[in-house]
Design an enzyme around this catalytic site. Structure first.
Site, PDB file in Angstrom:
ATOM      1  N   ARG A 175      54.657 -26.941  82.273  1.00 37.71           N
ATOM      2  CA  ARG A 175      55.970 -27.052  82.905  1.00 37.71           C
ATOM      3  C   ARG A 175      55.812 -27.537  84.344  1.00 37.71           C
ATOM      4  O   ARG A 175      56.615 -28.340  84.830  1.00 37.71           O
ATOM      5  CB  ARG A 175      56.712 -25.715  82.872  1.00 37.71           C
ATOM      6  N   CYS A 234      59.034 -19.408  90.146  1.00 37.01           N
ATOM      7  CA  CYS A 234      58.760 -19.607  88.723  1.00 37.01           C
ATOM      8  C   CYS A 234      59.953 -20.346  88.143  1.00 37.01           C
ATOM      9  O   CYS A 234      60.499 -21.230  88.785  1.00 37.01           O
ATOM     10  CB  CYS A 234      58.510 -18.273  88.028  1.00 37.01           C
TER      11      CYS A 234
END
Length: 279
Positions: A175, A234
Site C-alpha cells: 500500500r 497508517c
C-alpha cells in the site's frame, strides 16, 4: 511506566488491592463486530468499548477513524468506571491495533496510567486466565478528557515532519508503494515518509511485541531514535497507534497523525509519492 503488561502481570495486579479497570476493545477492520465476541466471553470484570462510535467519530473528511467527540468518549470511559486515579488496562483479540488506539486516546486525553495487555485475549487464555460472560456494572468513573498529553499531527504537520524529521508509514509495504489500495481513493504515501509496517513490531507469534531492544534497533534502522522527531500514520489512525505504542516500548516518543492516509488521500490537491523510496 511500561506501556504494555503481560498476562501474568495483569493477573497479579487484578488480585491486588488496586486492580486496574479493564476495557475490552475487540475490533477488526471489516468485521466481525467485537461486541458479540465480548458477550460470548471476556476477561472477568472487563467492560466493552466500541472503536466505532466511542473511540472514533464517524468517517468523513477527517478520515475513516477521526478523533471521537470528547463528550461521547468521556461519557463512555466514565460509564466503564475509568477514574483519573486508577490504572486502566486495555485489550483486544490479539492483533493489538484497537487496544493501542484506546491506549493512545486515553493517554492523549490526560490519563497517566494506561497499559495494553501484550498479546490480548489470546495471551490471557494461554496463561490459564478464565473468561466470563457476566456483564459488569461498574461504579461511574470520574475521568474527564483533557487533550494534549501526547503529540498529535494534522495533515500539514505530517507533511512538514516528513521533511524535517522521520514520518513512519505503518501500512503494508504494497500500500505504501502504491501497488494496491483496497480501501482509500489512491495508493502511495506521503512524500518523505518511510515504510514501517506494523507487522515488524511483533514477535513470531504475530501478537506480542518484540523485546524493547529489538524494537529500538528496528526503528533506529529507519532513522527513528529517541533524539529524532518522529511521527506515524497508517490508513485511518488505528494501526499507527500500534506503531506509536511500539515506539513507546522502545523508549522513543512519537506523534500520531490520526487522519492518516484516509484523510490525506481524500484531498486530490495533496501530493502522493509511489514506489519503495520516500520520494
Amino acid at each position: 511506566m511500561n506501556a504494555i503488561i503481560t498476562a501474568t502481570e495483569l493477573a497479579s495486579d487484578l488480585a491486588g488491592p488496586s486492580a486496574p479497570v479493564l476495557l475490552d476493545v475487540r475490533w477488526q477492520l471489516g468485521g466481525p463486530p467485537g461486541r458479540p465476541e465480548y458477550a460470548a466471553g471476556h476477561l472477568p470484570g472487563a467492560v466493552y468499548a466500541a472503536l466505532d462510535g466511542e473511540l472514533a467519530a464517524a468517517p468523513g473528511e477527517a478520515g475513516r477513524h477521526p478523533l471521537p467527540d470528547l463528550t461521547v468518549f468521556g461519557a463512555a470511559m466514565r460509564a466503564a468506571g475509568v477514574r483519573a486515579d486508577r490504572g486502566v488496562v486495555v485489550y483486544d483479540g490479539g492483533q493489538g491495533w484497537a487496544a493501542a488506539r484506546a491506549w493512545w486516546l486515553l493517554r492523549w486525553s490526560g490519563h497517566s496510567d494506561v497499559r495494553v495487555l501484550d498479546g490480548g485475549l489470546a495471551a490471557w487464555q494461554a496463561s490459564g486466565g478464565a473468561l466470563s460472560d457476566d456483564v459488569p456494572a461498574p461504579a461511574a468513573g470520574d475521568f474527564t478528557p483533557a487533550p494534549g498529553a501526547l503529540p498529535l499531527l494534522t495533515a500539514d504537520d505530517a507533511a512538514q515532519l516528513a521533511r524535517r524529521g522521520v514520518l513512519l508509514d505503518a501500512r503494508a509495504a504494497e500500500r505504501y508503494r502504491g501497488d494496491v489500495e483496497p480501501i482509500d481513493r489512491v495508493g502511495g504515501h506521503i512524500p518523505g515518509a518511510v515504510s514501517a509496517p506494523t507487522t515488524g513490531n511483533v514477535a513470531e507469534d504475530g501478537t506480542t511485541f518484540r523485546a524493547p531492544a529489538e524494537l529500538a534497533d528496528r526503528f533506529a534502522a529507519l532513522g527513528a531514535t529517541a533524539d529524532a522527531e518522529v511521527g506515524v500514520y497508517c490508513g485511518s489512525g488505528v494501526s499507527a497507534a500500534h506503531e506509536v505504542l511500539a515506539l513507546a516500548v522502545a523508549g522513543i516518543p512519537a506523534a500520531l497523525y490520526v487522519g492518516s492516509w484516509s484523510e490525506w488521500s481524500g484531498d486530490p490537491s495533496r501530493p502522493v509519492a509511489t514506489g519503495p523510496e520516500p520520494g
